[in-house]
Design a protein around this motif. Structure first.
Motif, short mmCIF file in Angstrom:
data_model
loop_
_atom_site.label_atom_id
_atom_site.label_comp_id
_atom_site.label_asym_id
_atom_site.label_seq_id
_atom_site.Cartn_x
_atom_site.Cartn_y
_atom_site.Cartn_z
N VAL A 239 4.95 -10.53 -4.42
CA VAL A 239 3.96 -10.83 -3.34
C VAL A 239 3.03 -10.03 -3.57
O VAL A 239 3.04 -8.65 -3.51
CB VAL A 239 4.76 -10.74 -1.84
CG1 VAL A 239 3.80 -11.07 -0.80
CG2 VAL A 239 5.96 -11.56 -1.92
N THR A 240 1.66 -10.62 -3.66
CA THR A 240 0.47 -9.80 -3.60
C THR A 240 -0.26 -10.27 -2.50
O THR A 240 0.28 -10.88 -1.44
CB THR A 240 -0.36 -10.10 -5.07
OG1 THR A 240 -0.57 -11.76 -4.90
CG2 THR A 240 0.49 -10.03 -6.10
N GLU A 241 -1.70 -9.93 -2.23
CA GLU A 241 -2.42 -10.16 -0.97
C GLU A 241 -3.71 -10.83 -1.50
O GLU A 241 -4.21 -9.88 -2.44
CB GLU A 241 -2.63 -9.15 -0.39
CG GLU A 241 -2.96 -9.42 0.95
CD GLU A 241 -3.17 -8.30 2.07
OE1 GLU A 241 -2.82 -8.43 3.26
OE2 GLU A 241 -3.77 -7.25 1.61
N GLN A 242 -4.47 -11.64 -1.15
CA GLN A 242 -5.54 -12.18 -1.29
C GLN A 242 -6.31 -12.54 0.05
O GLN A 242 -5.62 -13.32 0.88
CB GLN A 242 -5.53 -13.28 -2.16
CG GLN A 242 -5.68 -13.28 -3.63
CD GLN A 242 -5.50 -14.50 -4.48
OE1 GLN A 242 -5.94 -15.48 -3.97
NE2 GLN A 242 -4.88 -14.27 -5.65
N HIS A 243 -7.40 -11.96 0.28
CA HIS A 243 -8.40 -12.51 1.54
C HIS A 243 -7.41 -12.19 2.73
O HIS A 243 -7.30 -13.07 3.72
CB HIS A 243 -8.64 -13.69 1.42
CG HIS A 243 -9.43 -14.23 0.18
ND1 HIS A 243 -10.57 -13.54 -0.33
CD2 HIS A 243 -9.07 -15.33 -0.72
CE1 HIS A 243 -11.05 -13.93 -1.41
NE2 HIS A 243 -10.19 -14.96 -1.84
N GLY A 244 -6.76 -11.11 2.86
CA GLY A 244 -6.07 -10.80 4.05
C GLY A 244 -4.75 -11.82 4.12
O GLY A 244 -4.14 -11.77 5.30
N ARG A 245 -4.19 -12.55 3.10
CA ARG A 245 -2.86 -13.05 3.50
C ARG A 245 -2.30 -12.89 2.07
O ARG A 245 -2.45 -12.71 0.94
CB ARG A 245 -3.32 -14.79 3.32
CG ARG A 245 -4.39 -15.25 4.26
CD ARG A 245 -4.62 -16.64 4.17
NE ARG A 245 -3.60 -17.68 4.61
CZ ARG A 245 -3.49 -18.83 4.10
NH1 ARG A 245 -4.28 -19.04 3.13
NH2 ARG A 245 -2.50 -19.76 4.50
N PRO A 246 -0.92 -12.79 2.69
CA PRO A 246 0.26 -12.47 1.45
C PRO A 246 0.40 -13.67 0.68
O PRO A 246 0.29 -14.84 0.99
CB PRO A 246 1.54 -12.23 1.95
CG PRO A 246 1.31 -12.60 3.55
CD PRO A 246 -0.27 -12.66 3.83
N VAL A 247 0.44 -13.48 -0.75
CA VAL A 247 0.55 -14.66 -1.56
C VAL A 247 1.84 -14.58 -2.46
O VAL A 247 2.30 -13.49 -3.03
CB VAL A 247 -0.72 -14.58 -2.71
CG1 VAL A 247 -0.54 -15.61 -3.90
CG2 VAL A 247 -2.01 -14.63 -2.19
N LEU A 248 2.15 -15.55 -2.50
CA LEU A 248 3.73 -15.64 -3.13
C LEU A 248 3.60 -16.10 -4.49
O LEU A 248 2.96 -17.21 -4.81
CB LEU A 248 4.64 -16.67 -2.20
CG LEU A 248 6.26 -16.40 -2.33
CD1 LEU A 248 6.58 -15.18 -2.09
CD2 LEU A 248 6.77 -17.53 -1.38
N LYS A 249 4.02 -15.54 -5.39
CA LYS A 249 3.98 -15.94 -6.95
C LYS A 249 5.38 -15.95 -7.48
O LYS A 249 6.30 -15.17 -7.15
CB LYS A 249 3.43 -14.67 -7.92
CG LYS A 249 1.71 -14.60 -7.56
CD LYS A 249 1.20 -13.81 -8.58
CE LYS A 249 -0.21 -13.63 -8.22
NZ LYS A 249 -1.04 -12.42 -9.02
N GLY A 250 5.57 -16.94 -8.11
CA GLY A 250 6.87 -17.44 -8.78
C GLY A 250 6.89 -18.52 -9.59
O GLY A 250 6.07 -19.12 -9.92
N GLU A 251 8.14 -19.15 -9.65
CA GLU A 251 8.56 -20.14 -10.45
C GLU A 251 9.23 -21.28 -9.61
O GLU A 251 10.44 -20.86 -9.18
CB GLU A 251 8.98 -19.87 -11.94
CG GLU A 251 9.16 -21.14 -12.78
CD GLU A 251 10.13 -20.73 -14.13
OE1 GLU A 251 10.33 -19.64 -14.36
OE2 GLU A 251 10.24 -22.01 -14.86
#
Ligand SMILES: Cc1cc2nc3c(=O)[nH]c(=O)nc-3n(C[C@H](O)[C@H](O)[C@H](O)COP(=O)(O)OP(=O)(O)OC[C@H]3O[C@@H](n4cnc5c(N)ncnc54)[C@H](O)[C@@H]3O)c2cc1C
Ligand code: SF4
Length: 348
Positions: A239-251
């Protein structure tokens, strides 16, 4: 000396055990380290319970009233076990804290429960770093305290993701077991969320869905068919963050494609671990732990409450992850096992 039994831990399992032991004719002392009764149900203020959407506060009231009104049950909150010795099958248990005294007990029920896995231990979820990444237990507290809002900015979330198996079934963090309740608890929470957030996108990211037994229809299918929750079989990389929102990365492991999706709120279905109190009491009462660190059941099939130390019994999540209904049932199992053990030794 009357026949006395000590119950350690006042969650659902311990409260049930205390009440049943009293009905069976024993004098019971309940020792609870916290100032309150009710274990995890009270600590996280569960409002609505899985699997039947019954009331958490009502369950607590029922369990607590019964022990409070029972003249054969003493409740010692804010109290811990300091030292234990044993002579001729009688335990001398020295307590510290609010009730510093030594108590003689003919048998002991360990109902010391579980702790939540702390996702900060596994850095990939951004827990403790990104404010909009919370645990399932924290979501329960949000349901109790008021409307669901994003911790970062107080806005109503338009998209919510649940990540399953956080700290469970994970060799890297060292917990290979399934925590049993988190799939069903997450499905229950998604149905509750839908009532508050009619337009939000709600997605579940899972390895497997284990709403086992009779829970399948009322939780898994209901969350999809009535609450419009989307299930994605996937592996979460980070989980990272962009523009103040958490971003879920996966497959997505069904369509075999990578994804990278922002969400307003991410809920981690953090699993159950043996509590520190469970380890501590296992040591003091000299009972063995099984390979994951829960109290070892000496005869799992024969009787769930027997430990490998005669006179010491176990109930609830102290012997492994389980739901409230099973924890309460084990409170009864342990009480009957105590009765069986003591009837041959003392006059009841
Ligand atoms: C987020 C989440 C939501 C859940 N929601 C549901 C649900 O809706 N329905 C359901 O069926 N299950 C649910 N569960 C599971 C439920 O919480 C457990 O089944 C239940 O709490 C187990 O009860 P217990 O009495 O064994 O342990 P606990 O509830 O953990 O209670 C143990 C007690 O022992 C005390 N203790 C520990 N060590 C000591 C010590 N050394 N001395 C004195 N006291 C001690 C603790 O302070 C605590 O009060 C949920 C779990 C999670 C993680
Ligand atoms: S109950 Fe579900 S979320 Fe919890 S560990 Fe098992 S499979 Fe994972």
């Amino acid at each position: 000396m009357s026949t006395s039994v000590m119950v350690i831990g006042a969650g659902p399992a311990g409260l049930q055990a205390a009440s049943t032991l009293s009905h069976l004719g024993f004098d019971v002392t309940v020792v609870e380290q916290q100032q309150y009764l009710g274990g995890a149900v009270a600590r996280h203020q569960y409002q609505v319970l899985m699997p039947d959407f019954s009331s958490g506060p009502e369950l607590l009231r029922h369990l607590i009233e019964r022990v409070n009104e029972d003249p054969h049950i003493k409740i010692y909150t804010g109290t811990s076990v300091e030292d234990v010795s044993e002579s001729r099958d009688i335990f001398s248990i020295t307590l510290s804290g609010a009730h510093a005294e030594t108590i003689q007990s003919h048998a002991v029920v360990l109902a010391t429960g579980f702790d939540h896995f702390n996702p900060a231990r596994d850095g990939k979820y951004g827990y403790g770093i990104f404010p909009d990444v919370i645990t399932g237990a924290e979501l329960e507290e949000m349901f109790a305290k008021g409307p669901i809002r994003r911790p970062s900015n107080g806005e109503v979330p338009q998209s919510v993701a649940f990540i399953y198996c956080v700290g469970s079934r994970d060799r890297q963090v060292g917990n290979t077991y399934c925590s049993r309740v988190c799939c069903a608890v997450s499905a229950k929470q998604s149905i509750e969320l839908r009532e508050q957030l009619p337009k939000a996108r709600i997605s579940m990211f899972y390895m497997d869905v284990r709403t086992y037994g009779l829970w399948e229809d009322s939780l898994y299918w209901r969350s999809q068919e009535e609450a419009g929750v989307v299930y994605v079989k996937g592996r979460i990389a980070e989980v990272t963050e962009q523009h103040g929102r958490p971003v879920l990365k996966g497959e997505d492991t069904l369509v075999r494609g990578p994804f990278e999706w922002p969400f307003d709120l991410i809920v981690l279905a953090a699993g159950m671990e043996p509590s520190r109190g469970t380890h501590d009491m296992a040591k003091k009462f000299q009972v063995s732990l099984e390979s994951h660190g829960f109290i070892k059941q000496a005869h799992t099939i024969h009787n769930a409450s027997l430990t490998d130390h005669p006179g010491v019994f176990v109930a609830g999540a102290a012997s492994g992850p389980k739901a409230i209904e099973d924890s309460i049932a084990e409170g009864d199992v342990a009480s009957l096992a105590v009765f069986d053990y003591l009837k041959a030794k003392v006059t009841l």
